[in-house]
Design a protein around this motif. Structure first.
Motif, PDB file in Angstrom:
ATOM      1  N   UNK A   1       0.867  -1.424   0.037  1.00  0.00           N
ATOM      2  CA  UNK A   1       0.093   0.028  -0.092  1.00  0.00           C
ATOM      3  C   UNK A   1       0.939   1.106   0.174  1.00  0.00           C
ATOM      4  N   UNK A   2       0.667   1.980  -1.001  1.00  0.00           N
ATOM      5  CA  UNK A   2       1.648   3.160  -1.139  1.00  0.00           C
ATOM      6  C   UNK A   2       0.990   4.486  -0.058  1.00  0.00           C
ATOM      7  N   UNK A   3      -0.167   4.258   0.255  1.00  0.00           N
ATOM      8  CA  UNK A   3      -0.776   5.295   1.299  1.00  0.00           C
ATOM      9  C   UNK A   3      -0.278   5.175   2.713  1.00  0.00           C
ATOM     10  N   UNK A   4      -0.033   5.977   3.568  1.00  0.00           N
ATOM     11  CA  UNK A   4       0.042   6.062   5.070  1.00  0.00           C
ATOM     12  C   UNK A   4      -1.469   5.938   5.579  1.00  0.00           C
ATOM     13  N   UNK A   5      -1.633   4.654   6.292  1.00  0.00           N
ATOM     14  CA  UNK A   5      -3.143   4.312   6.509  1.00  0.00           C
ATOM     15  C   UNK A   5      -3.088   4.921   7.901  1.00  0.00           C
ATOM     16  N   UNK A   6      -2.332   4.968   9.192  1.00  0.00           N
ATOM     17  CA  UNK A   6      -2.230   5.212  10.328  1.00  0.00           C
ATOM     18  C   UNK A   6      -1.301   6.496  10.768  1.00  0.00           C
ATOM     19  N   UNK A   7      -1.776   7.202  11.293  1.00  0.00           N
ATOM     20  CA  UNK A   7      -0.755   8.416  11.688  1.00  0.00           C
ATOM     21  C   UNK A   7      -1.405   9.113  12.878  1.00  0.00           C
ATOM     22  N   UNK A   8      -0.518   9.864  13.601  1.00  0.00           N
ATOM     23  CA  UNK A   8      -0.883  10.584  14.984  1.00  0.00           C
ATOM     24  C   UNK A   8      -1.941  11.883  14.419  1.00  0.00           C
ATOM     25  N   UNK A   9      -3.106  11.736  14.979  1.00  0.00           N
ATOM     26  CA  UNK A   9      -4.207  12.676  14.751  1.00  0.00           C
ATOM     27  C   UNK A   9      -4.702  13.247  16.093  1.00  0.00           C
ATOM     28  N   UNK A  10      -5.223  12.441  16.861  1.00  0.00           N
ATOM     29  CA  UNK A  10      -5.756  13.009  18.107  1.00  0.00           C
ATOM     30  C   UNK A  10      -4.605  13.698  18.907  1.00  0.00           C
ATOM     31  N   UNK A  11      -5.489  14.460  19.804  1.00  0.00           N
ATOM     32  CA  UNK A  11      -4.536  15.287  20.826  1.00  0.00           C
ATOM     33  C   UNK A  11      -3.645  14.747  21.450  1.00  0.00           C
ATOM     34  N   UNK A  12      -3.823  13.651  22.146  1.00  0.00           N
ATOM     35  CA  UNK A  12      -3.008  12.866  23.134  1.00  0.00           C
ATOM     36  C   UNK A  12      -1.960  12.113  22.326  1.00  0.00           C
ATOM     37  N   UNK A  13      -2.246  11.942  21.036  1.00  0.00           N
ATOM     38  CA  UNK A  13      -1.354  11.376  20.300  1.00  0.00           C
ATOM     39  C   UNK A  13       0.061  11.970  19.655  1.00  0.00           C
ATOM     40  N   UNK A  14      -0.105  13.371  20.050  1.00  0.00           N
ATOM     41  CA  UNK A  14       0.678  14.253  19.152  1.00  0.00           C
ATOM     42  C   UNK A  14       1.898  14.854  20.230  1.00  0.00           C
ATOM     43  N   UNK A  15       3.012  15.229  19.679  1.00  0.00           N
ATOM     44  CA  UNK A  15       4.465  15.337  20.332  1.00  0.00           C
ATOM     45  C   UNK A  15       4.249  16.117  21.765  1.00  0.00           C
ATOM     46  N   UNK A  16       4.810  15.764  22.613  1.00  0.00           N
ATOM     47  CA  UNK A  16       5.206  16.278  23.853  1.00  0.00           C
ATOM     48  C   UNK A  16       6.618  16.545  24.176  1.00  0.00           C
ATOM     49  N   UNK A  17       7.143  15.568  24.947  1.00  0.00           N
ATOM     50  CA  UNK A  17       8.679  15.785  25.137  1.00  0.00           C
ATOM     51  C   UNK A  17       9.488  15.629  23.657  1.00  0.00           C
ATOM     52  N   UNK A  18       8.934  14.696  22.844  1.00  0.00           N
ATOM     53  CA  UNK A  18       9.664  14.618  21.500  1.00  0.00           C
ATOM     54  C   UNK A  18       8.989  15.573  20.325  1.00  0.00           C
ATOM     55  N   UNK A  19       9.770  16.068  19.498  1.00  0.00           N
ATOM     56  CA  UNK A  19       9.194  16.875  18.487  1.00  0.00           C
ATOM     57  C   UNK A  19       8.438  15.890  17.455  1.00  0.00           C
ATOM     58  N   UNK A  20       8.588  14.847  17.158  1.00  0.00           N
ATOM     59  CA  UNK A  20       8.203  13.901  16.181  1.00  0.00           C
ATOM     60  C   UNK A  20       6.698  13.497  16.441  1.00  0.00           C
ATOM     61  N   UNK A  21       5.928  13.682  15.582  1.00  0.00           N
ATOM     62  CA  UNK A  21       4.629  12.851  15.495  1.00  0.00           C
ATOM     63  C   UNK A  21       4.813  11.435  15.561  1.00  0.00           C
ATOM     64  N   UNK A  22       4.400  10.646  16.395  1.00  0.00           N
ATOM     65  CA  UNK A  22       4.283   9.211  16.315  1.00  0.00           C
ATOM     66  C   UNK A  22       3.193   8.464  16.740  1.00  0.00           C
ATOM     67  N   UNK A  23       2.934   7.583  15.748  1.00  0.00           N
ATOM     68  CA  UNK A  23       1.941   6.409  16.051  1.00  0.00           C
ATOM     69  C   UNK A  23       2.649   5.302  15.682  1.00  0.00           C
ATOM     70  N   UNK A  24       2.888   4.220  16.359  1.00  0.00           N
ATOM     71  CA  UNK A  24       4.193   3.246  16.319  1.00  0.00           C
ATOM     72  C   UNK A  24       3.403   2.099  16.724  1.00  0.00           C
ATOM     73  N   UNK A  25       2.760   1.165  15.922  1.00  0.00           N
ATOM     74  CA  UNK A  25       2.047  -0.125  16.179  1.00  0.00           C
ATOM     75  C   UNK A  25       3.090  -1.148  16.105  1.00  0.00           C
ATOM     76  N   UNK A  26       2.969  -1.927  17.546  1.00  0.00           N
ATOM     77  CA  UNK A  26       3.862  -2.996  17.882  1.00  0.00           C
ATOM     78  C   UNK A  26       3.266  -4.193  18.182  1.00  0.00           C
ATOM     79  N   UNK A  27       1.723  -4.356  17.828  1.00  0.00           N
ATOM     80  CA  UNK A  27       1.217  -5.621  18.147  1.00  0.00           C
ATOM     81  C   UNK A  27      -0.052  -5.653  17.209  1.00  0.00           C
ATOM     82  N   UNK A  28      -0.310  -6.700  16.698  1.00  0.00           N
ATOM     83  CA  UNK A  28      -1.576  -6.863  16.004  1.00  0.00           C
ATOM     84  C   UNK A  28      -2.066  -8.360  16.115  1.00  0.00           C
ATOM     85  N   UNK A  29      -3.643  -8.407  16.493  1.00  0.00           N
ATOM     86  CA  UNK A  29      -3.978  -9.850  16.515  1.00  0.00           C
ATOM     87  C   UNK A  29      -5.612  -9.840  15.846  1.00  0.00           C
ATOM     88  N   UNK A  30      -5.945 -10.877  15.350  1.00  0.00           N
ATOM     89  CA  UNK A  30      -7.183 -11.167  14.792  1.00  0.00           C
ATOM     90  C   UNK A  30      -8.172 -11.609  15.696  1.00  0.00           C
TER      91      UNK A  30
END
Length: 409
Positions: A338-367
């Motif tokens: 997929x050439x589109x970014x499908x998940x990224x930081x959008x909600x206020x609590x996901x946006x940068x605080x101590x780090x300057x970089x917006x980050x949504x980083x998945x580390x687990x997935x189950x069906x």
């Protein structure tokens, strides 16, 4: 139609004030479905100041721990145990303290002495394992390195004797740069559920070579595949320095590699054979790409691989997906990306605080049921949960070819 990703309006877990090992950051969670119930079990990364190990003239150290949580309602709510870490670094500084007893009863170098970060949980041949990205020694407040002006604390707790030691010793060489080495543990889920943490984790050994490259985002496929005429274990990894690996000189950016080995112990050795799987192609991937969590079997020798990418400090980390397919007597290859970014930081609590970089980083997935449930780190400080209809996601990814072109099929 693009699938709808559903998010909670608040973190599933966040730092706990006053909890010495988790009052600064709680993030990057791995999840596994209980085979005997509807529960989901989580291991999350956490850190806080550790003044009892502070050295004169240095910032407080921030060793990194793993904590345990579980959900009985499909990931809607989580019960976390903040009474003690599930897995803690040893935090030794003298040479004789830097050993651990492995799963075979041998005394071996302890690559998990300083930090245990970013867990991923998966099965290998029916047995449960977890990988963690480890450092030999803890850093200081490492997020200061991302601020202006940057303050580097990575080496504050690397003892002087390491720099005077024999550089041909691979442990010494990795410790000098305090590089990330990914370590494999065998995980006893029953002991973890009972919070018998001391017996839940058994140290297997390193999967990557820190003297070759800082390396993380590492996990294995659940069964061997026939590659080059031999049944071999297969591993995904993301070296920071790609030059030592086949194809690395052409791309020269952190990328997703496969590694094949006849034994698990061979991965952290020259006996492993490496093959480039995917490298940065699209604008939002400019800086790096890495696999995010263990692949999910789709049948027909196909696997769903979630992956993350980073463009730059301002744009940050985003997530997408690819499907890879096993080849006869060879490494798997990408068949849909997929050439589109499908998940990224959008909600206020996901946006940068101590780090300057917006980050949504998945580390687990189950069906579970019709949904793919994903756990992620947000703003490098909190835990989030997202879900998407699994079949709708797969149908959308299959509209893209191996190069990311939208075919509409």
């Amino acid at each position: 139609m693009k699938p709808e990703f559903r998010y909670f309006e608040k973190p599933a877990l966040e730092p706990v004030p006053g909890c010495s090992w988790a009052d600064k950051m709680v993030l990057n969670p791995a999840i596994i479905k209980d085979p005997d119930s509807g529960e989901i079990h989580m291991l999350f990364r956490a850190t806080g100041p550790w003044p009892q190990k502070r050295r004169a003239g240095c910032h407080e150290p921030y060793p990194i721990f793993l904590g345990y949580a579980k959900s009985c309602d499909g990931g809607a709510t989580w019960d976390a145990d903040f009474s003690k870490p599930a897995l803690a670094p040893a935090l030794g500084y003298e040479e004789h303290e830097l050993y651990v007893t492995d799963i075979n009863g041998n005394e071996v170098r302890n690559y998990a002495n300083g930090c245990v970060e970013d867990p991923r949980i998966f099965y290998i041949e029916g047995e449960l394992y977890v990988t963690v990205a480890c450092r030999a020694f803890p850093p200081g407040p490492y997020w200061l390195g991302s601020q202006e002006p940057p303050v580097q604390t990575r080496f504050e707790y690397v003892p002087g004797w390491i720099f005077e030691g024999d550089a041909s010793d691979h442990f010494i060489a990795a410790a000098r740069s305090n590089a990330t080495v990914t370590v494999l543990y065998k995980l006893d889920l029953e002991e973890l559920k009972q919070k018998n943490y001391e017996s839940a984790f058994k140290y297997v050994g390193p999967l990557t070579e820190g003297h070759v490259s800082d390396n993380r985002d590492v996990f294995l496929f659940p069964a061997k595949m026939r590659i080059a005429g031999k049944m071999q274990y297969l591993m995904l990894h993301r070296p920071m320095n790609v030059l030592p690996f086949e194809g690395g000189a052409e791309i020269n950016k952190p990328s997703i590699f496969l590694a094949a080995a006849e034994s698990i112990e061979d991965f952290a050795s020259p006996r492993a054979v490496h093959r480039l799987l995917a490298y940065p192609v699209f604008d939002w991937e400019e800086n790096r790409v890495g696999a995010s969590w263990p692949p999910v079997s789709l049948g027909n020798k196909e696997w769903l691989v979630s992956y993350h990418a980073k463009k730059n400090v301002q744009f940050g980390y985003t997530q997408s997906f690819m499907i890879i397919k096993e080849q006869e007597n060879n490494f798997p290859v990408v068949i849909h990306r997929c050439s589109e970014r499908l998940m990224y930081a959008e909600r206020e609590w996901e946006l940068p605080q101590d780090y300057p970089t917006p980050c949504l980083f998945t580390t687990g997935g189950i069906v579970m049921g019709e949904d793919l449930i994903m756990s992620y780190g947000a703003a490098d400080q909190k835990v989030g949960i997202a879900r998407v209809n699994f079949e709708e996601l797969l149908a959308y990814i299959r509209q893209f070819d191996e190069s990311g072109n939208l075919t509409g099929q």
